[in-house]
Design a protein around this motif. Structure first.
Motif, short mmCIF file in Angstrom:
data_model
loop_
_atom_site.label_atom_id
_atom_site.label_comp_id
_atom_site.label_asym_id
_atom_site.label_seq_id
_atom_site.Cartn_x
_atom_site.Cartn_y
_atom_site.Cartn_z
N LYS A 166 0.78 -0.87 -0.40
CA LYS A 166 -0.05 0.25 -0.04
C LYS A 166 1.08 1.27 0.30
O LYS A 166 2.44 1.06 0.51
CB LYS A 166 -1.27 0.25 1.09
N SER B 24 0.46 3.89 2.44
CA SER B 24 1.28 3.93 3.78
C SER B 24 2.13 2.80 3.65
O SER B 24 3.43 3.26 4.17
CB SER B 24 -0.09 3.81 4.39
N ASP B 25 2.24 1.54 3.56
CA ASP B 25 3.55 0.94 3.39
C ASP B 25 4.72 1.86 2.93
O ASP B 25 5.74 2.11 4.03
CB ASP B 25 3.42 -0.72 3.12
N THR C 71 5.27 4.50 2.01
CA THR C 71 5.41 5.98 2.92
C THR C 71 6.60 6.15 4.48
O THR C 71 7.36 6.21 4.32
CB THR C 71 4.29 6.81 3.14
N ARG C 72 5.76 4.77 4.66
CA ARG C 72 6.15 4.36 6.47
C ARG C 72 8.12 3.95 6.22
O ARG C 72 8.36 4.71 6.68
CB ARG C 72 5.39 3.86 6.94
N ASP C 73 7.68 3.47 5.52
CA ASP C 73 9.34 2.81 5.42
C ASP C 73 10.52 3.62 4.37
O ASP C 73 11.98 3.22 5.05
CB ASP C 73 9.33 0.96 3.82
N THR C 74 9.82 3.80 3.64
CA THR C 74 10.80 5.44 2.55
C THR C 74 11.12 6.62 3.36
O THR C 74 12.47 7.61 2.74
CB THR C 74 10.80 5.43 0.95
N GLY C 75 9.89 7.33 4.00
CA GLY C 75 10.20 8.46 4.48
C GLY C 75 9.30 9.20 2.84
O GLY C 75 9.33 10.73 3.23
N ASN D 217 7.08 11.14 1.01
CA ASN D 217 5.72 12.06 0.97
C ASN D 217 4.11 11.38 0.27
O ASN D 217 4.81 11.18 -0.47
CB ASN D 217 5.71 13.63 0.86
N ARG D 218 3.47 10.87 1.60
CA ARG D 218 2.73 10.54 0.94
C ARG D 218 2.01 10.83 -0.20
O ARG D 218 1.59 10.62 -1.09
CB ARG D 218 0.95 9.92 1.97
N TYR E 220 13.51 0.83 -2.81
CA TYR E 220 12.91 0.01 -2.45
C TYR E 220 12.33 -1.01 -2.79
O TYR E 220 12.11 -2.24 -2.17
CB TYR E 220 11.79 1.25 -1.55
#
Length: 76
Positions: free
Chosen positions: A16, A18-19, A21-25, A27-28, A53
Motif C-alpha cells: 500500500k 502507506s507501507d 511512505t512508512r518504509d521510505t519516508g 511524502n504520501r 525500495y
C-alpha cells in the motif's frame, strides 16, 4: 508522455502507499500523485528511493511513450 508503473509494482508486491511512505519516508502526497499518474515533476532522490525500495530499475518504474499528437516544430 511518461507513464508511471508504481500502481502496478505495488499491486504485484501487495503493498500500500502507506507501507511505502512508512518504509521510505517519501511524502504520501508525492506517492499518491505517482500512483495515479498525476505528478508533474519528481525529485531524483524520490526515484532513487523508490527503485531501491522496490528493487527495480528506473525503466521498470517509468516508461516513455510517444504522445498521440506530435507538437509542431518551433518556428524560427
Amino acid at each position: 508522455m511518461i507513464k508511471c508503473h508504481l500502481s502496478r509494482l505495488l499491486g504485484e508486491r501487495k503493498l500500500k502507499i502507506s507501507d511505502v511512505t512508512r518504509d521510505t519516508g517519501i511524502n504520501r502526497g508525492t506517492l499518491t500523485r505517482l500512483y495515479h499518474e498525476t505528478a508533474e515533476r519528481v525529485e531524483l532522490d524520490v526515484l532513487d528511493a523508490l527503485c531501491t525500495y522496490l528493487n527495480c530499475g528506473l525503466p521498470d518504474l517509468l516508461e516513455y511513450q510517444k504522445s498521440e499528437q506530435a507538437s509542431p516544430p518551433p518556428t524560427p
